[in-house]
Scaffold this active site. Structure first.
Site, PDB file in Angstrom:
ATOM      1  CG  ASP A 111      -1.868   1.128   1.313  1.00  0.00           C
ATOM      2  OD1 ASP A 111      -1.590   2.177   0.696  1.00  0.00           O
ATOM      3  OD2 ASP A 111      -2.901   1.001   2.002  1.00  0.00           O
ATOM      4  CE  LYS A 141      -7.449   8.435   2.665  1.00  0.00           C
ATOM      5  NZ  LYS A 141      -6.984   7.124   3.099  1.00  0.00           N
TER       6      LYS A 141
HETATM    7  C1  LIG Z   1      -7.464   5.873   3.299  1.00  0.00           C
HETATM    8  C2  LIG Z   1      -6.587   4.710   3.155  1.00  0.00           C
HETATM    9  C3  LIG Z   1      -7.074   3.503   2.610  1.00  0.00           C
HETATM   10  C4  LIG Z   1      -8.522   3.330   2.193  1.00  0.00           C
HETATM   11  O1  LIG Z   1      -8.821   4.146   1.096  1.00  0.00           O
HETATM   12  P1  LIG Z   1     -10.298   4.736   0.779  1.00  0.00           P
HETATM   13  O2  LIG Z   1     -10.061   5.531  -0.459  1.00  0.00           O
HETATM   14  O3  LIG Z   1     -10.734   5.523   1.957  1.00  0.00           O
HETATM   15  O4  LIG Z   1     -11.189   3.559   0.547  1.00  0.00           O
HETATM   16  C5  LIG Z   1      -6.171   2.450   2.487  1.00  0.00           C
HETATM   17  N1  LIG Z   1      -4.887   2.569   2.879  1.00  0.00           N
HETATM   18  C6  LIG Z   1      -4.392   3.708   3.414  1.00  0.00           C
HETATM   19  C7  LIG Z   1      -2.965   3.780   3.830  1.00  0.00           C
HETATM   20  C8  LIG Z   1      -5.225   4.814   3.570  1.00  0.00           C
HETATM   21  O5  LIG Z   1      -4.732   5.940   4.111  1.00  0.00           O
END
Ligand SMILES: *Cc1c(COP(=O)(O)O)cnc(C)c1O
Length: 398
Positions: free
Chosen positions: A185, A210
């Site tokens: 991620d 984000k």
């Molecule tokens: C926000 C986030 C997610 C989930 O993403 P969404 O767009 O809210 O579904 C997954 N991993 C990390 C590190 C995040 O900050």
């Protein structure tokens, strides 16, 4: 033609001059010129669009831009599938690569939604998750040796809330030695600060909600992979059939944000480092967690695997626990209290009184989330204004 048919009939002029900016293809389907073309498209002889759940020109353009960014200067090719959220990128990828009986090996300090997805949705479907410390490479190898049903190693680095880092190359190497895939991620660092394909991972996912968007106006996600067959036959097909596709409008908003990613990340990094140094010297602060500080336990690793910057996320612990954490948050005037991150404006979160309110204190503290911990997504404002706000909010606590 009657007037009622006339207003319904679609009139598309395809002979106009090419648009400068990516258009939003707000269409559910695409027309076939004739039945021969439809046969060719469905046989994959001709690449054409059919239906926007399968693929859409706006969405595809943004997906490929992110894939190209993740492989920039690496002499590799990658493909990407844009999804409706970061969570759907993760769930689609897991459903595309694993089946009942397969296992995931991951770290304890993941994004909260990811932990819940693995534990409460995937586990009952027969896809079990083992949570461990991915920094303990001997233990990771031991687990992979003993359990061949571990098919996927999933990591996040730097991770919430202590910005702890995992050695990507070491983890990817171990995963491959035991025939498992390695997924990362890469939401926090973005491809501007970390290119996990250079360290051998198989898949990268992002919550584009984000930093990639950066303006807090869309929810979307992306799965990037290097194996063309796997991406087309398994990942794209799973997205198409589970319906986790991204809408063209959300893709377009993401694309708009992407254009300033490099400029934003530069400012996020310098602001975060300045703020970390300020907090470190403040008497009301017990501890600061930022991988860019030489005293962060993973500073050397972050220096090695990140690209010249340490990102815009940091956390710190206020002296005085729960009460001082809540009081501090209530005194903020310039910065915003919000549970998201990666936006242009500075966002603060006090996990103990918000996202982790319902998590028992012992469990929370095991993952480093203390009563006085504050998480900051440092924005791109003038750093003096951010510092002034935090300073006045801490005034009474010294
Ligand atoms: C926000 C986030 C997610 C989930 O993403 P969404 O767009 O809210 O579904 C997954 N991993 C990390 C590190 C995040 O900050």
């Amino acid at each position: 033609m009657h007037p009622d048919s006339f207003v319904v009939k679609e009139k598309t002029d395809n002979r106009t001059t090419a648009p400068h900016v990516l258009p939003i293809y707000a269409t559910s389907s695409f027309v076939f010129e004739n039945s021969d073309q439809s046969v060719d498209i469905f046989r994959n002889i001709e690449t054409g669009h059919v239906y926007s759940r399968y693929a859409n020109p706006t969405v595809d353009t943004v997906a490929q831009k992110i894939a190209d960014l993740e492989t920039l200067d690496l002499h590799q090719h990658a493909e990407a599938v844009l999804t409706s959220s970061g969570m759907s990128a993760i769930s689609t990828l897991i459903l595309a690569t694993l089946k009942a009986g397969d296992k995931v090996l991951t770290q304890a300090n993941l994004y909260g939604g990811t932990t819940e997805l693995l534990r409460d949705i995937m586990q009952p479907l027969g896809i079990e998750t083992i949570f461990t410390d991915l920094k303990d490479l001997t233990r990771v190898e031991d687990m992979l040796v003993r359990d061949p049903s571990i098919r996927l190693v999933y990591c996040e680095t730097p991770a919430n809330p202590t910005l702890a880092c995992v050695d990507i190359a070491a983890i990817a190497g171990l995963a491959h030695r035991y025939e498992a895939w390695c997924v990362i991620d890469n939401t926090f660092p973005t491809p501007l600060l970390q290119r996990p394909f250079a360290h051998g991972v198989d898949f990268i996912i992002h919550s584009t909600t984000k930093y990639l968007n950066g303006h807090g106006n869309s929810i979307a996600g992306v799965i990037v992979g290097r194996d063309r067959e796997l991406m087309r036959k398994q990942v794209w097909r799973t997205m198409k059939l589970t319906g986790t596709n991204c809408s063209p409008f959300e893709a377009w908003l993401t694309h708009n944000g992407l254009k300033t990613l490099a400029l934003r990340m530069e400012r996020h990094c310098t602001n975060a480092l300045t703020l970390a140094e300020f907090l470190q010297n403040h008497p009301a602060v017990e501890k600061v967690h930022y991988p860019g500080l030489p005293n962060h336990p993973d500073h050397a690793l972050a220096r090695r695997q990140m690209l010249g910057g340490f990102g815009g996320m940091l956390s710190f612990e206020l002296k005085g626990g729960m009460e001082s954490g809540m009081r501090f948050m209530n005194r903020l005037r310039f910065c915003t209290l919000a549970p998201t991150l990666g936006d242009v404006d500075t966002l603060l979160l006090h996990p103990a009184s918000s996202s982790h309110l319902n998590v028992p204190r012992e469990v929370r503290e095991q993952n480093g989330i203390t009563d006085g911990m504050i998480r900051i997504s440092v924005g791109i404002e003038n750093v003096a204004d951010i510092i002034a706000d935090l300073e006045q909010a801490m005034e009474e606590q010294i």
